[in-house]
Design a protein around this motif. Structure first.
Motif, PDB file in Angstrom:
ATOM      1  N   ARG A   1       0.715  -1.223  -0.110  1.00  0.00           N
ATOM      2  CA  ARG A   1       0.013  -0.073  -0.002  1.00  0.00           C
ATOM      3  C   ARG A   1       0.749   1.243  -0.076  1.00  0.00           C
ATOM      4  O   ARG A   1       0.610   2.363  -0.519  1.00  0.00           O
ATOM      5  CB  ARG A   1      -0.879   0.029   1.071  1.00  0.00           C
ATOM      6  N   GLU A   2       1.936   1.210   0.898  1.00  0.00           N
ATOM      7  CA  GLU A   2       2.610   2.489   0.967  1.00  0.00           C
ATOM      8  C   GLU A   2       4.383   1.935   0.390  1.00  0.00           C
ATOM      9  O   GLU A   2       4.402   1.152   1.167  1.00  0.00           O
ATOM     10  CB  GLU A   2       2.755   2.944   2.220  1.00  0.00           C
ATOM     11  N   PRO A   3       4.809   2.812  -0.323  1.00  0.00           N
ATOM     12  CA  PRO A   3       6.258   2.406  -0.817  1.00  0.00           C
ATOM     13  C   PRO A   3       7.034   2.410   0.487  1.00  0.00           C
ATOM     14  O   PRO A   3       6.994   3.666   1.309  1.00  0.00           O
ATOM     15  CB  PRO A   3       6.630   3.300  -1.828  1.00  0.00           C
ATOM     16  N   LEU A   4       8.339   1.928   0.538  1.00  0.00           N
ATOM     17  CA  LEU A   4       9.388   2.113   1.397  1.00  0.00           C
ATOM     18  C   LEU A   4      10.012   3.528   1.321  1.00  0.00           C
ATOM     19  O   LEU A   4      10.415   4.182   2.437  1.00  0.00           O
ATOM     20  CB  LEU A   4      10.394   1.104   1.423  1.00  0.00           C
ATOM     21  N   PHE A   5      10.093   3.866  -0.017  1.00  0.00           N
ATOM     22  CA  PHE A   5      10.718   5.091  -0.497  1.00  0.00           C
ATOM     23  C   PHE A   5      10.614   5.311  -1.966  1.00  0.00           C
ATOM     24  O   PHE A   5      10.054   4.330  -2.571  1.00  0.00           O
ATOM     25  CB  PHE A   5      12.174   5.250  -0.125  1.00  0.00           C
ATOM     26  N   ARG A   6      10.254   6.494  -2.394  1.00  0.00           N
ATOM     27  CA  ARG A   6      10.298   7.012  -3.742  1.00  0.00           C
ATOM     28  C   ARG A   6      11.587   7.569  -4.057  1.00  0.00           C
ATOM     29  O   ARG A   6      12.157   8.257  -3.201  1.00  0.00           O
ATOM     30  CB  ARG A   6       9.083   7.860  -3.824  1.00  0.00           C
ATOM     31  N   LEU A   7      11.908   7.480  -5.260  1.00  0.00           N
ATOM     32  CA  LEU A   7      13.326   7.921  -5.718  1.00  0.00           C
ATOM     33  C   LEU A   7      12.817   8.225  -7.151  1.00  0.00           C
ATOM     34  O   LEU A   7      12.578   7.691  -8.070  1.00  0.00           O
ATOM     35  CB  LEU A   7      14.140   7.053  -5.567  1.00  0.00           C
ATOM     36  N   SER A   8      13.305   9.715  -7.599  1.00  0.00           N
ATOM     37  CA  SER A   8      13.015  10.078  -9.075  1.00  0.00           C
ATOM     38  C   SER A   8      14.378   9.809  -9.573  1.00  0.00           C
ATOM     39  O   SER A   8      15.413   9.680  -9.057  1.00  0.00           O
ATOM     40  CB  SER A   8      12.440  11.592  -9.095  1.00  0.00           C
ATOM     41  N   LEU A   9      14.135   9.744 -11.024  1.00  0.00           N
ATOM     42  CA  LEU A   9      15.438   9.594 -11.953  1.00  0.00           C
ATOM     43  C   LEU A   9      16.516  10.610 -11.677  1.00  0.00           C
ATOM     44  O   LEU A   9      17.695  10.305 -11.453  1.00  0.00           O
ATOM     45  CB  LEU A   9      14.987   9.489 -13.424  1.00  0.00           C
TER      46      LEU A   9
END
Length: 925
Positions: A136-144
């Motif tokens: 449901r919720e990401p551990l973390f988000r990372l953009s290119l």
């Protein structure tokens, strides 16, 4: 070291604003693996379009990318696809992550991935199925675009490692490794790195280098300005170059040499005291120069380092033994919030919500927001065990974030609000209000630097709200962290108590047994003769309580859990309560989460206290759920204040509980099964001297152990048994070397245990002294084979089914958990504290019969599992395997509750409250 930042930047540039799922997925991920992660065998590591099925007759789809070595499945989407949006797939609406999770569930259990990555070429969302099985919720988000700055966060994709809980943690751990490497390379160049002046110089150098690399990557100085400067020097000249640089950075523009080299002129005046002190720099090696330029300046991006977890950098530069000796452990942001949220942040956020809810008409909303702004701008915080500044840094950042929200709302209410007229008055939260005391010089340097970094990061965030440019450099002078022993100075000399609102932190975790002489002296100066066996951390509680007298100060410390258990509760909390201190909120025992790479496994509590009369106290349960209670006592129980003292005899008319026999033999009177067999084979007459023996651990695990039991033996017999005599001789020699006079006296009878207290009856109840804190019931049982109980077993001689039933019941175990001591998280039982103060029920014959019947049912259930040990049966993870035993315990618990005349259905808080009330009645409190 992670892949090169330049390679990641090139990758991000190649794939910017492009990417079609069906055409580019394979090229994208092979490129990523080869050129960002630096994995040569990328093609063999990656599986594309892997069929997967949740139905034996047909597969449901294809996994876009599967990485077995990293336990990762990737659900790839085209550029522009919203990773949070649900789309219809296989007849149901799912997000890309949930679609990948469905594929994962369709794989054989042994092949199922732990991680799901949803990617649309411009964003990577990483999910951990162990933490969130539904994705449901990401551990973390990372953009290119952010990838080059956060290479440490994606190293788990190489395989064999876990994904970080947060990006900042991964970046900070990597930063710690770099700083540790630089630290070691400089330390080895000193003629005596442990000399105080050299250790200080090393501390100063490391923090200066760290700050300069941060400035370079965060835009505070010209791009690559520091790297270019260092690159102009060969290793032999770098020492002089750095010395010249530090003087330059502390020289105002008008006083600088106008003919200085161009690479020096790129670096601005810094101020703030960071570069003012003249300290020694030893000759520097080519390895140091290479690490600084390549790994430090070129490959790693320091702008992503969280100043709150800057402690990991400090930890990385110190040995484990050095930290342990000083009780240093560094707190994760999550645990910091367990302190600062209930202490002040939750209340301020509630005030912010209330202010925002006020009507705009008439200016009520604006006035409330401005009043709150003034309030948070005046908040002053002291950490008297500041370490590397984590608590102060996180508190500062959180108050600046709240300030930004206030400023944003004020602009919304008053679109033309003018900050220009008031100078810098839009930023009221100031480092001047954050104070610390720290024994370690290195930690002081790190803390100051972390707070400077926090200020620069916070200023950048505020600029986004107010559209103003804030002074970046030079730094403002900040000397808020004082290098001193907090237990030997007056805290008022650091900051007057009438100027402080909150005290917080995590004082040193040093138990009574590990105190050095100087630390014992600190404790004696504060507690006098009442110090007893108090842990070192108790000194901060008492000092804080005296500092806050007469002022509206609230305090919260992370502490060793033993100060609220067993023998330490009364000597610490009784005088504090009598002097007007109240516990406002508390967290019971939980495992520490350190930022260290060699994370320390300690178990702690959090206690918030003050002299304020707060009606609604908050007690958090083991899952972190808050519960409002009327009072929290010294045992962190939601009942009135009372204290359980050591008692030599039981309060109730019951059989005594005795501690087992202590060998003090250096292992010479104790035998494993193999040693017993070998001794009997060589000396058959010794067989009559051998008895079964157990400490608590062996009893629970079912391990066979034996002892030489020679109580009553004629010593002349030993002259005919040379092997046994040799063992006895070694016992004598061992005891003679003891520092304790009583032990040396026992060398006169080396064939006997140091403490001889054997059971007299044929049957006794054995109660292990130490047991896992995870167990609901301490595994207790009957001994009938003549086993000698060691000093880690307590026993009730001649105890029967009734005594066994009470001791193994939930009611007795709840009492134990409330008042016993702990060894880390393990229960450390004591007859003088737990058993002798336990209030037994007033029995009827029917209640006794019921308890005995249920107790026998527990024994019968155990005996039906002959191949299982007590450790097996009472492991919480195994309870479902022994339903008959758990049912028998439940029926016994109900029978015991009935004997007490209550029906709490196992509610631990209600049970403990009831027992404390019975105890108070018995002792007349």
């Amino acid at each position: 070291m992670p892949g090169k930042k330049a390679d990641a930047e090139a990758f991000a540039s190649r794939w910017a604003n492009k990417g079609i799922e069906n055409q580019d997925t394979q090229r994208f991920w092979i490129d990523f693996y080869q050129n960002v992660l630096g994995v040569e065998d990328a093609v063999s590591r990656l599986e594309f379009e892997k069929p997967v099925s949740t139905d034996a007759s047909a597969h449901d789809g294809y996994i876009d990318v599967f990485i077995p070595s990293a336990k990762t499945l990737i659900e790839q989407k085209s550029l522009g696809i919203d990773l949070a949006k649900e789309e219809t797939r296989q007849g149901r609406k799912v997000t890309p992550a949930k679609q990948g999770n469905a594929y994962a569930q369709g794989m054989p259990l042994s092949q199922q991935p732990r991680y799901i990555i949803a990617c649309n070429f411009s964003d990577f969302w990483v999910f951990d199925r162990e933490r969130d099985s539904l994705c449901r919720e990401p551990l973390f988000r990372l953009s290119l675009a952010e990838l080059p700055k956060n290479l440490a966060a994606i190293q788990f994709l190489k395989g064999g490692a876990e994904a970080p809980a947060t990006i900042s943690r991964a970046v900070s751990v990597e930063a710690g490794k770099i700083m540790s490497k630089l630290h070691d390379q400089v330390a080895e160049a000193f003629d005596d790195p442990d000399a105080p002046e050299n250790h200080h110089a090393l501390s100063v150098l490391m923090t200066r280098l760290m700050f300069l690399m941060f400035c370079e990557d965060s835009g505070l100085v010209a791009p690559n300005a520091f790297r270019d400067y260092v690159s102009h020097f060969q290793a032999g000249d770098l020492r002089r170059g750095l010395k010249d640089l530090f003087v330059w950075l502390d020289t105002k523009d008008e006083d600088r040499d106008k003919y200085a080299e161009s690479w020096l002129k790129k670096l601005p005046y810094m101020n703030g005291g960071l570069f003012r002190e003249k300290t020694e720099i030893p000759p520097l090696s080519e390895n140091f120069r290479h690490t600084l330029i390549v790994e430090g300046c070129q490959e790693f991006d320091w702008s992503g380092v969280s100043p709150t977890v800057f402690g990991s950098i400090f930890e990385g530069a110190l040995s484990h033994d050095h930290r342990r000796a000083n009780g240093q452990h560094f707190t994760s942001p999550e645990n910091i919030h367990k302190v600062i949220d209930p202490l002040f942040l939750d209340g301020l956020k509630a005030e912010f919500d209330e202010a925002c809810a006020k009507p705009v008409a008439g200016g009520a909303r604006t006035r409330a927001l401005k009043d709150l702004h003034e309030k948070i701008g005046g908040i002053s915080i002291l950490d008297p065990a500041a370490g590397s500044g984590n608590f102060l840094t996180e508190s500062y950042l959180c108050l600046r974030q709240l300030e930004n929200r206030i400023l944003f709302e004020l602009q919304g209410v008053q679109a033309s609000i003018s900050f220009e007229e008031s100078g810098d008055r839009d930023v009221l939260v100031s480092l001047r209000n954050f104070h610390g005391i720290e024994l370690e010089d290195f930690a002081c340097c790190v803390a100051r630097t972390a707070l400077w970094i926090a200020e620069k990061q916070a200023d950048a965030d505020t600029a986004k709200v107010t559209q103003r440019v804030y002074q970046e450099l030079p730094l403002r002078d900040y000397e808020g962290i004082v290098n001193a022993n907090a237990l030997r100075i007056d805290w008022n000399d650091v900051v007057p108590s009438d100027e402080v609102d909150y005290i917080l932190g995590n004082p040193p975790f040093i138990g009574n047994a590990r105190l050095e002489d100087s630390q014992k002296e600190d404790r004696a100066n504060i507690f006098g003769k009442s110090a007893g066996s108090l842990d070192y951390v108790a000194c901060w509680h008492k000092t804080a309580s005296e500092y806050m007298a007469g002022h509206h100060i609230r305090c919260a410390f992370v502490s060793t859990n033993s100060i609220c258990q067993g023998q330490q509760v009364e000597p610490l909390w009784k005088p504090l309560f009598e002097n007007g201190v109240h516990i406002d909120f508390a967290y019971p025992t939980f495992e520490w989460d350190s930022q260290a790479s060699d994370e320390a496994h300690v178990h702690v509590i959090i206690v918030g206290f003050s002299r304020e009369h707060i009606k609604e106290k908050v007690l958090f349960d083991r899952e972190g759920t808050p519960k409002v209670v009327g009072n929290i006592n010294g045992y962190l129980a939601p009942i009135k204040d009372m204290f359980v003292s050591r008692r030599s005899r039981p309060l109730c008319d019951v059989l005594p509980m005795v501690r087992g026999c202590q060998p003090t033999d250096d292992g010479n009177l104790l035998l494993s099964a193999e040693e017993r067999d070998a001794l009997v084979a060589r000396e058959p007459e010794a067989e009559g001297l051998i008895r079964p023996f157990s400490m608590g651990a062996e009893y629970i695990k079912g391990t066979s152990r034996y002892c030489l039991w020679m109580d009553g033996i004629d010593p002349a017999v030993l002259t005919k048994m040379p092997i046994t005599r040799e063992r006895v001789q070694r016992v004598r020699e061992f005891r003679l070397t003891s520092t304790k006079e009583a032990t040396r006296r026992k060398a006169e009878t080396p064939w006997l245990f140091d403490e001889v207290r054997p059971p007299q009856e044929k049957s006794y109840i054995a109660f292990p002294a130490v047991s896992s804190g995870r167990r609901k019931y301490v595994p207790t049982g009957f001994v009938t084979n003549g086993m000698i109980p060691g000093n880690k077993i307590y026993y009730v001689d001649g105890g029967g089914l009734y005594e066994f039933g009470i001791l193994t019941s939930a009611i007795h175990n709840c009492w134990m958990r409330a008042v016993c001591g702990r060894l880390k998280s393990d229960f450390n039982y004591s007859n003088t504290i737990v058993y002798n103060n336990f209030i037994w029920p007033n029995l009827t014959d029917s209640h006794r019969a019921e308890i005995e019947m249920c107790a026998q049912a527990v024994l019968d259930a155990r005996s039906s599992h002959q191949g299982s040990t007590l450790a097996d049966m009472y492991d919480p993870d195994n309870e479902f395997l022994f339903p008959d035993l758990m049912k028998a315990h439940a029926e016994l618990d109900a029978a015991v509750e009935s004997a007490y005349g209550v029906d709490f259905n196992g509610d631990e808080n209600k049970i403990v409250a009831h027992l404390f009330n019975l105890y108070a009645e018995k002792v007349g409190e």
